[in-house]
Design a protein around this motif. Sequence first.
Motif, PDB file in Angstrom:
ATOM      1  N   PHE A 188       2.904  -5.638   9.313  1.00  0.00           N
ATOM      2  CA  PHE A 188       1.473  -5.473   9.561  1.00  0.00           C
ATOM      3  C   PHE A 188       1.156  -4.437  10.640  1.00  0.00           C
ATOM      4  O   PHE A 188       0.168  -3.714  10.529  1.00  0.00           O
ATOM      5  N   TYR A 189       1.981  -4.384  11.696  1.00  0.00           N
ATOM      6  CA  TYR A 189       1.654  -3.520  12.825  1.00  0.00           C
ATOM      7  C   TYR A 189       2.301  -2.147  12.759  1.00  0.00           C
ATOM      8  O   TYR A 189       1.882  -1.230  13.474  1.00  0.00           O
ATOM      9  N   ARG A 190       3.324  -1.997  11.914  1.00  0.00           N
ATOM     10  CA  ARG A 190       3.992  -0.696  11.853  1.00  0.00           C
ATOM     11  C   ARG A 190       3.975  -0.106  10.439  1.00  0.00           C
ATOM     12  O   ARG A 190       3.449   0.980  10.228  1.00  0.00           O
ATOM     13  N   ALA A 191       4.556  -0.813   9.474  1.00  0.00           N
ATOM     14  CA  ALA A 191       4.719  -0.216   8.146  1.00  0.00           C
ATOM     15  C   ALA A 191       3.382   0.129   7.479  1.00  0.00           C
ATOM     16  O   ALA A 191       3.189   1.249   7.005  1.00  0.00           O
ATOM     17  N   LEU A 192       2.459  -0.818   7.438  1.00  0.00           N
ATOM     18  CA  LEU A 192       1.174  -0.562   6.781  1.00  0.00           C
ATOM     19  C   LEU A 192       0.402   0.586   7.435  1.00  0.00           C
ATOM     20  O   LEU A 192       0.000   1.536   6.749  1.00  0.00           O
ATOM     21  N   GLU A 196      -0.463   4.614   5.941  1.00  0.00           N
ATOM     22  CA  GLU A 196      -1.802   5.199   5.937  1.00  0.00           C
ATOM     23  C   GLU A 196      -1.861   6.475   6.781  1.00  0.00           C
ATOM     24  O   GLU A 196      -2.562   7.435   6.424  1.00  0.00           O
ATOM     25  N   LEU A 197      -1.129   6.496   7.878  1.00  0.00           N
ATOM     26  CA  LEU A 197      -1.096   7.688   8.725  1.00  0.00           C
ATOM     27  C   LEU A 197      -0.440   8.854   7.994  1.00  0.00           C
ATOM     28  O   LEU A 197      -0.912   9.990   8.062  1.00  0.00           O
ATOM     29  N   ILE A 198       0.642   8.585   7.280  1.00  0.00           N
ATOM     30  CA  ILE A 198       1.329   9.633   6.518  1.00  0.00           C
ATOM     31  C   ILE A 198       0.406  10.198   5.446  1.00  0.00           C
ATOM     32  O   ILE A 198       0.324  11.408   5.235  1.00  0.00           O
ATOM     33  N   LEU A 199      -0.314   9.307   4.752  1.00  0.00           N
ATOM     34  CA  LEU A 199      -1.227   9.759   3.706  1.00  0.00           C
ATOM     35  C   LEU A 199      -2.410  10.530   4.296  1.00  0.00           C
ATOM     36  O   LEU A 199      -2.865  11.524   3.731  1.00  0.00           O
ATOM     37  N   ARG A 200      -2.897  10.092   5.447  1.00  0.00           N
ATOM     38  CA  ARG A 200      -4.051  10.735   6.069  1.00  0.00           C
ATOM     39  C   ARG A 200      -3.721  12.123   6.582  1.00  0.00           C
ATOM     40  O   ARG A 200      -4.474  13.083   6.385  1.00  0.00           O
ATOM     41  N   ASP A 201      -2.566  12.250   7.245  1.00  0.00           N
ATOM     42  CA  ASP A 201      -2.226  13.510   7.915  1.00  0.00           C
ATOM     43  C   ASP A 201      -1.175  14.331   7.186  1.00  0.00           C
ATOM     44  O   ASP A 201      -0.833  15.429   7.630  1.00  0.00           O
ATOM     45  N   GLY A 202      -0.632  13.784   6.097  1.00  0.00           N
ATOM     46  CA  GLY A 202       0.456  14.487   5.435  1.00  0.00           C
ATOM     47  C   GLY A 202       1.662  14.619   6.335  1.00  0.00           C
ATOM     48  O   GLY A 202       2.426  15.592   6.254  1.00  0.00           O
ATOM     49  N   ALA A 203       1.848  13.617   7.206  1.00  0.00           N
ATOM     50  CA  ALA A 203       2.897  13.684   8.222  1.00  0.00           C
ATOM     51  C   ALA A 203       4.260  13.371   7.627  1.00  0.00           C
ATOM     52  O   ALA A 203       4.383  12.740   6.578  1.00  0.00           O
ATOM     53  N   LEU A 283       6.991  -2.824  -0.358  1.00  0.00           N
ATOM     54  CA  LEU A 283       5.694  -3.474  -0.533  1.00  0.00           C
ATOM     55  C   LEU A 283       4.636  -2.848   0.375  1.00  0.00           C
ATOM     56  O   LEU A 283       3.482  -2.661  -0.026  1.00  0.00           O
ATOM     57  N   ALA A 284       5.046  -2.518   1.604  1.00  0.00           N
ATOM     58  CA  ALA A 284       4.110  -1.884   2.538  1.00  0.00           C
ATOM     59  C   ALA A 284       3.655  -0.522   2.018  1.00  0.00           C
ATOM     60  O   ALA A 284       2.482  -0.149   2.192  1.00  0.00           O
ATOM     61  N   ILE A 285       4.551   0.225   1.385  1.00  0.00           N
ATOM     62  CA  ILE A 285       4.185   1.527   0.829  1.00  0.00           C
ATOM     63  C   ILE A 285       3.117   1.364  -0.252  1.00  0.00           C
ATOM     64  O   ILE A 285       2.106   2.086  -0.277  1.00  0.00           O
ATOM     65  N   VAL A 286       3.322   0.381  -1.124  1.00  0.00           N
ATOM     66  CA  VAL A 286       2.360   0.153  -2.210  1.00  0.00           C
ATOM     67  C   VAL A 286       1.018  -0.312  -1.665  1.00  0.00           C
ATOM     68  O   VAL A 286      -0.039   0.250  -1.982  1.00  0.00           O
ATOM     69  N   LEU A 287       1.048  -1.353  -0.818  1.00  0.00           N
ATOM     70  CA  LEU A 287      -0.200  -1.910  -0.290  1.00  0.00           C
ATOM     71  C   LEU A 287      -0.903  -0.916   0.639  1.00  0.00           C
ATOM     72  O   LEU A 287      -2.130  -0.810   0.629  1.00  0.00           O
ATOM     73  N   GLY A 288      -0.129  -0.205   1.462  1.00  0.00           N
ATOM     74  CA  GLY A 288      -0.729   0.783   2.353  1.00  0.00           C
ATOM     75  C   GLY A 288      -1.393   1.903   1.575  1.00  0.00           C
ATOM     76  O   GLY A 288      -2.471   2.390   1.960  1.00  0.00           O
ATOM     77  N   THR A 289      -0.775   2.327   0.480  1.00  0.00           N
ATOM     78  CA  THR A 289      -1.360   3.375  -0.357  1.00  0.00           C
ATOM     79  C   THR A 289      -2.651   2.896  -1.000  1.00  0.00           C
ATOM     80  O   THR A 289      -3.667   3.613  -1.016  1.00  0.00           O
ATOM     81  N   ILE A 290      -2.616   1.675  -1.544  1.00  0.00           N
ATOM     82  CA  ILE A 290      -3.820   1.112  -2.167  1.00  0.00           C
ATOM     83  C   ILE A 290      -4.936   0.990  -1.145  1.00  0.00           C
ATOM     84  O   ILE A 290      -6.087   1.366  -1.407  1.00  0.00           O
ATOM     85  N   ARG A 291      -4.625   0.473   0.032  1.00  0.00           N
ATOM     86  CA  ARG A 291      -5.645   0.280   1.062  1.00  0.00           C
ATOM     87  C   ARG A 291      -6.222   1.617   1.516  1.00  0.00           C
ATOM     88  O   ARG A 291      -7.439   1.730   1.726  1.00  0.00           O
ATOM     89  N   TYR A 292      -5.361   2.611   1.651  1.00  0.00           N
ATOM     90  CA  TYR A 292      -5.836   3.925   2.086  1.00  0.00           C
ATOM     91  C   TYR A 292      -6.832   4.511   1.088  1.00  0.00           C
ATOM     92  O   TYR A 292      -7.930   4.957   1.477  1.00  0.00           O
ATOM     93  N   PHE A 293      -6.463   4.510  -0.190  1.00  0.00           N
ATOM     94  CA  PHE A 293      -7.342   5.115  -1.186  1.00  0.00           C
ATOM     95  C   PHE A 293      -8.593   4.269  -1.431  1.00  0.00           C
ATOM     96  O   PHE A 293      -9.650   4.803  -1.777  1.00  0.00           O
TER      97      PHE A 293
END
Length: 312
Positions: A188-192, A196-203, A283-293
Amino acid sequence: MPPPCEIIVVADGDTDNSWLVAQQFGAKVLRLTTCNGPAKARNLGAQAASCDILFFIDADVTVYPDIIERVEKIFIDKPELAAIIGSYDDTPGEPNFLSQYKNLFHHYTHQTANEEAFTFWGACGAIRRDVFFAVGGFDESYRRPSIEDIELGYRLQKAGYKIRLCKDILVKHLKHWSPVSLLKAEFFYRALPWVELILRDGAKNDLNLGIKSRLSVIAVYTLTLALIASLWLPQFLIVALALSLLLLGLNLPVYRFFYEKRGFWFALRVIPWHWFYYLYGGLAIVLGTIRYFWQQYKFFKPDIVNASKTSL
């Protein structure tokens, strides 16, 4: 060893009066009556500092006697560096299995990573004071121990500053990990938020998203599906065995590291936890991607609706 220019301790809503201990040892203590998170606490400490180099250390970390001198020497010898980060050592303070595993795995990850870093690290990270304030310090929207240091590192990279991972700058981690605390922090505090940070900034994530890690995530999920399918079709056990061997092969250097540090039985106990790490990481990659979009959709949806009304 030359002493540090100053030691500043920020008590972020502490309830055990531990700030008194720091004060008794001569540290400058800043107290916050409520817990605001490490980003705000570090920013306050930085604002109170007067030295040219800011060296951040977490509360559950201890340092070696020569670390100040070594950090100072690096900045003198390498004027092109804006910041440096270190690594946990290979002798964690907590003796229970999960704490040993987690902290040693962190040590392994840093010790095998590229020295040209893309992230900062608040547990043991030093940065030039003028650079820190030039990029705006830590993002205080992170109210819990999260990825505020990683986000700072990405901004440093975007601004053209250089960060170096110094593998010989070691600190000892004293944190006690339990299954609940580990999963809460990791998921919850790191992976998710990291996804979202990677998707937002292309980091770039050079620590956890290498090709072997990506293949391991795919293999773990395929293995899980094969084991479920084997309940009806036993021949899927052959597929599960093949995938298990693939996972062992992909991660053999990790398991060899644990074997060399803690022996065969410890390394054997690491394997299911390591595969579980890939499971919840995927799972964090999938959920984080869904939440971001989804958040992006909610943000742009009013504009789309307004545009439709205008055209009508």
